[in-house]
Design an enzyme around this catalytic site. Structure first.
Site, PDB file in Angstrom:
ATOM      1  N   CYS A  50      40.782  43.213  40.830  1.00  0.00           N
ATOM      2  CA  CYS A  50      40.400  43.078  39.426  1.00  0.00           C
ATOM      3  C   CYS A  50      41.144  41.970  38.701  1.00  0.00           C
ATOM      4  O   CYS A  50      40.760  41.575  37.629  1.00  0.00           O
ATOM      5  CB  CYS A  50      40.613  44.401  38.707  1.00  0.00           C
ATOM      6  SG  CYS A  50      42.279  45.037  38.861  1.00  0.00           S
TER       7      CYS A  50
HETATM    8  C1  LIG Z   1      41.445  47.094  43.560  1.00  0.00           C
HETATM    9  S1  LIG Z   1      42.134  47.168  45.168  1.00  0.00           S
HETATM   10  C2  LIG Z   1      40.963  48.180  46.015  1.00  0.00           C
HETATM   11  C3  LIG Z   1      41.164  49.645  45.847  1.00  0.00           C
HETATM   12  C4  LIG Z   1      40.328  50.493  46.758  1.00  0.00           C
HETATM   13  N1  LIG Z   1      38.920  50.239  46.624  1.00  0.00           N
HETATM   14  C5  LIG Z   1      40.607  51.971  46.520  1.00  0.00           C
HETATM   15  O1  LIG Z   1      39.760  52.658  45.945  1.00  0.00           O
HETATM   16  O2  LIG Z   1      41.691  52.459  46.902  1.00  0.00           O
HETATM   17  C6  LIG Z   1      41.789  45.569  45.823  1.00  0.00           C
HETATM   18  C7  LIG Z   1      42.236  45.355  47.271  1.00  0.00           C
HETATM   19  O3  LIG Z   1      41.773  44.071  47.710  1.00  0.00           O
HETATM   20  C8  LIG Z   1      42.667  43.613  48.689  1.00  0.00           C
HETATM   21  N2  LIG Z   1      42.455  42.162  48.882  1.00  0.00           N
HETATM   22  C9  LIG Z   1      42.796  41.152  48.041  1.00  0.00           C
HETATM   23  N3  LIG Z   1      42.438  39.956  48.554  1.00  0.00           N
HETATM   24  C10 LIG Z   1      41.837  40.210  49.740  1.00  0.00           C
HETATM   25  C11 LIG Z   1      41.263  39.385  50.762  1.00  0.00           C
HETATM   26  N4  LIG Z   1      41.217  38.051  50.626  1.00  0.00           N
HETATM   27  N5  LIG Z   1      40.749  39.981  51.855  1.00  0.00           N
HETATM   28  C12 LIG Z   1      40.783  41.317  52.002  1.00  0.00           C
HETATM   29  N6  LIG Z   1      41.336  42.159  51.072  1.00  0.00           N
HETATM   30  C13 LIG Z   1      41.850  41.615  49.961  1.00  0.00           C
HETATM   31  C14 LIG Z   1      44.031  43.992  48.121  1.00  0.00           C
HETATM   32  O4  LIG Z   1      45.013  44.038  49.135  1.00  0.00           O
HETATM   33  C15 LIG Z   1      43.731  45.353  47.468  1.00  0.00           C
HETATM   34  O5  LIG Z   1      44.084  46.419  48.329  1.00  0.00           O
END
Ligand SMILES: C[S@@+](CC[C@H](N)C(=O)[O-])C[C@H]1O[C@@H](n2cnc3c(N)ncnc32)[C@H](O)[C@@H]1O
Length: 331
Positions: free
Chosen positions: A70
């Protein structure tokens, strides 16, 4: 009902969908710190940057879950939107949707997303609607509050559901539940901790601890005498109008509903102070505010990483309500 989960984190969204009967056939996140937790509760997760994952490697699916980070759209941070590299993670999801052509794709984002613009000045929801339309999906979106769906926390999130345009059904967001009387902080913290479980707590800084001592249950930094404030907060107190009267160090009372649990878990901005003790809520307590069941394990990460993954999660019960509605309306 086969689901691919992108940006899975510790699995709040996935837990809800799993409970509703979806089979998570592939999960991905870039952060190694979520691996042990995700795998202890849900199943295998591929730890890689999604930009480096070829869509042909992924299994077929009927649903794609995309809790895209986000930050680019958050009111709290720098609102770089699409110009921010993370903004382009939306395009990564579109790339995979285009290859798998699932029936449904779900995006979740913060409230600030609604007023964010892409690099051409177009409002983000309209941009997403346009992008999805180009790929054969109709978009439904709505700002929802998790506490309307049985979660003991006021947490506003935009849920966007893209439905493949040959699906002959309409999606209607679930109706809010009316009774919130059981969702209080008091109810959450009075439940006993499971036998043998150690309370894991991220210590406050000495400065936050001193400030906390002046704040009564239900209060905030407004209760702290001027002399006891650090210089930065004195400066803000001196000119509250300029700083738009921030409500720092909110300490929710036992008769209130908790505010939004954040990934940073700073006492200044997140209501993370326990109402009766001068400390942060424990890992288990914030997991409860996020409606994770008590048998959900948080392991293989540092304490602050656990606060982060829990704060990042979609509340599991909120996810379950949406998942049930998607299953009933669209599958
Ligand atoms: C808002 S959190 C998601 C939360 C999850 N949907 C939950 O309900 O627990 C966003 C996630 O995106 C991951 N993220 C960020 N950049 C990324 C990338 N380039 N590739 C894969 N994951 C990524 C972060 O590590 C983080 O865990």
């Amino acid at each position: 009902m086969r689901a691919i989960s992108l940006f899975s984190g510790c699995g709040g969204l996935d837990h809800g969908f799993h409970q509703a009967g979806f089979n998570i056939v592939y999960a991905n996140d870039i952060a190694p710190s979520v691996k042990a937790t995700y795998e202890a509760n849900l199943g295998k997760i591929d730890i890689r940057d999604i930009c480096n994952v070829n869509e042909d490697e992924l299994p077929d699916c009927d649903l794609i879950l995309a809790g895209v980070p986000c930050q680019p759209f958050s009111n709290a941070g720098n609102r770089g939107s699409m110009a921010d590299k993370r903004g382009t993670l939306f395009s990564q999801v579109i790339r995979i949707v285009d290859n798998k052509k699932p029936k449904v794709v779900l995006f979740e984002n913060v409230r600030g997303f609604l007023s964010s613009k892409d690099d051409n000045g177009q409002p983000m929801p309209e941009r997403i609607r346009y992008e999805l339309k180009q790929h054969g999906y109709n978009l439904y979106f709505k700002l929802l509050n998790a506490s309307d769906y049985g979660v003991p926390q006021n947490r506003h999130r935009v849920i966007m559901i893209g439905v493949r345009d040959d699906v002959d059904a309409e999606f209607i967001f679930p109706e809010p539940r009316e009774d919130k009387s059981t969702l209080t902080v008091g109810n959450v913290i009075s439940l006993p901790i499971a036998k043998g479980e150690k309370q894991e707590i991220w210590n406050l800084s000495p400065q936050s601890k001193t400030i906390a001592k002046h704040i009564p249950e239900g209060g905030s930094w407004k209760n702290v005498p001027y002399e006891a404030l650090p210089p930065r907060l004195k400066k803000i107190r001196n000119n509250m109008q300029k700083y738009r009267s921030p409500n720092f160090y909110r300490r929710f009372g036992r008769n209130e509903i908790m505010g939004t649990i954040t990934a940073a878990a700073t006492p200044e901005n997140s209501g993370i102070l326990h109402p009766l003790e001068d400390r942060r809520y424990s890992v288990r307590e914030i997991a409860r505010f996020q409606s994770f069941p008590d048998d959900f394990k948080f392991i293989g990460a540092t304490t602050s990483q656990k606060y982060k993954m829990i704060g990042n999660a979609v509340p599991a019960v909120f996810a379950l309500h949406i998942a049930n509605k998607i299953r009933d309306d669209l599958f």
